[in-house]
Design an enzyme around this catalytic site. Sequence first.
Site, PDB file in Angstrom:
ATOM      1  N   ARG A  20       0.824  -1.209   0.000  1.00 56.64           N
ATOM      2  CA  ARG A  20       0.000   0.000   0.000  1.00 56.64           C
ATOM      3  C   ARG A  20       0.864   1.268   0.000  1.00 56.64           C
ATOM      4  NH1 ARG A  20      -3.080  -0.735   5.406  1.00 56.64           N
ATOM      5  NH2 ARG A  20      -0.995  -1.534   5.917  1.00 56.64           N
ATOM      6  N   LYS A  80       3.600   2.127   7.423  1.00 49.33           N
ATOM      7  CA  LYS A  80       4.017   1.243   8.516  1.00 49.33           C
ATOM      8  C   LYS A  80       5.339   1.710   9.127  1.00 49.33           C
ATOM      9  CE  LYS A  80       1.725  -1.662   9.540  1.00 49.33           C
ATOM     10  NZ  LYS A  80       0.537  -1.642  10.420  1.00 49.33           N
ATOM     11  N   HIS A  99       2.435   2.986  15.934  1.00 45.20           N
ATOM     12  CA  HIS A  99       2.100   1.918  16.891  1.00 45.20           C
ATOM     13  C   HIS A  99       2.914   2.039  18.181  1.00 45.20           C
ATOM     14  CE1 HIS A  99      -0.244   0.173  13.691  1.00 45.20           C
ATOM     15  NE2 HIS A  99       0.815   0.049  12.920  1.00 45.20           N
ATOM     16  N   GLN A 104       2.610  -0.235  23.307  1.00 44.27           N
ATOM     17  CA  GLN A 104       2.951  -1.474  22.639  1.00 44.27           C
ATOM     18  C   GLN A 104       4.431  -1.790  22.852  1.00 44.27           C
ATOM     19  OE1 GLN A 104       1.293   1.155  21.201  1.00 44.27           O
ATOM     20  NE2 GLN A 104      -0.093   0.476  19.565  1.00 44.27           N
ATOM     21  N   PHE A 138      -7.796   2.603   7.449  1.00 42.76           N
ATOM     22  CA  PHE A 138      -7.910   1.412   6.610  1.00 42.76           C
ATOM     23  C   PHE A 138      -8.901   0.418   7.214  1.00 42.76           C
ATOM     24  CE2 PHE A 138      -3.727   2.846   5.113  1.00 42.76           C
ATOM     25  CZ  PHE A 138      -3.854   2.645   3.748  1.00 42.76           C
ATOM     26  N   TYR A 249     -11.836  -1.569  18.683  1.00 38.59           N
ATOM     27  CA  TYR A 249     -10.774  -0.606  18.934  1.00 38.59           C
ATOM     28  C   TYR A 249     -10.525  -0.604  20.431  1.00 38.59           C
ATOM     29  CZ  TYR A 249      -7.946   3.581  19.016  1.00 38.59           C
ATOM     30  OH  TYR A 249      -6.899   4.449  19.211  1.00 38.59           O
ATOM     31  N   ASP A 317      -0.876  -7.703  10.855  1.00 39.14           N
ATOM     32  CA  ASP A 317      -1.225  -6.333  11.245  1.00 39.14           C
ATOM     33  C   ASP A 317      -1.322  -5.359  10.068  1.00 39.14           C
ATOM     34  OD1 ASP A 317       1.416  -5.911  10.594  1.00 39.14           O
ATOM     35  OD2 ASP A 317       2.035  -5.195  12.561  1.00 39.14           O
TER      36      ASP A 317
END
Length: 369
Positions: A20, A80, A99, A104, A138, A249, A317
């Site tokens: 993408r 990403k 992220h 995380q 997305f 979410y 992911d």
Amino acid sequence: MATNTTHLWLREETKPMEHRAALSPDVCKQLLAHGGFEITVEESKDRTFADSEYADVGCRVVPGGSWRSAPSDAIITGLKELPENDTTPLTHTHVMFAHCYKQQGGWKDVLGRFAAGNGTLYDLEFLNDDNGRRVAAFGFYAGFTGAAVGIDAWCHQQLHAGEKYPVIKPYPNEDVLLDETRAKLREIGKAPRIMVMGALGRCGSGAVSYARKAGIPEENIVKWDMAETAKGGPFQEIMDVDIFVNCIYLSSSIPPFITQQQIDADRRLSVIVDVSCDTTNPFNPIPIYSVNTTFDNALLDIPSANSAKPLQLCSIDHLPTMLPREASNQFALDLLPTLLQLPTRSTAPVWVRAEKLFHDKVASMATTD
């Protein structure tokens, strides 16, 4: 370059099998036609759009990975994470899904690079309008392709029991993907029962849409959202379907949806697709795994005392890259109005909120273990 020009620099994605793009050629064309923008695009052999498509609309094309030496005022734009095993300070402004705002794994390492280089992060996940809704996401295609993988994995269990699930490759469009799913369901002669958690959101609506388009009867699509989960998990109802697609979410600690004790017992469930992918989040509501899967190893075999019934889980992911062109075009079009506000980002509310959140998260590193 004129001082009043906003310079967007579309970097090459380095995540394996990511096809993408945050900016489509069409959106680049619209930005350039609007005026006040310069766009540099890094070469990429994996991107769904050819380098020539960007050059044809007026973008400058440069070698992949050259963003590190881009002019200091260039806004490095991607989707990403940045390449792994790199701890160098980040001096530019970056727009991407980092992220790292929900603690995380490795979140301090990511934010620490910005702090060290005095750079700025505008996280795409947290570009919100005045109503708190994301300006671009997305989500729909994540749910759409997540349901596709879930149904296909279930079909594979029926048709090729015990065999390794094949590598997932991108599809030119959704019709090709749907035709493949429908053919397998016809061969099996029955439809699975599928539960979509978070069915009313963008992601969940995508999952429900795919199930419907694939021909799954409406009575076989179990749609749950906040009303159904209000009682708190774990939920036996998940064990009573063939496929569970998690599209919620996650923003705070909630009781787990599934426990090891449940999957060790008698159950119908054989496929889980965790589209939400809160894999390293301490609040992960599916605490039976701790790694992300990939397109070349899409399914994780979940250990279970119930050896008669296999359980496989997908935790890719970046699922929308299965339909990279459609997903990228939609995302970039949704993002366009916000991109047009970049020249006034010091006062534009979406960008002001995103920058404040970044500084708040950087400050929180000192007070969070």
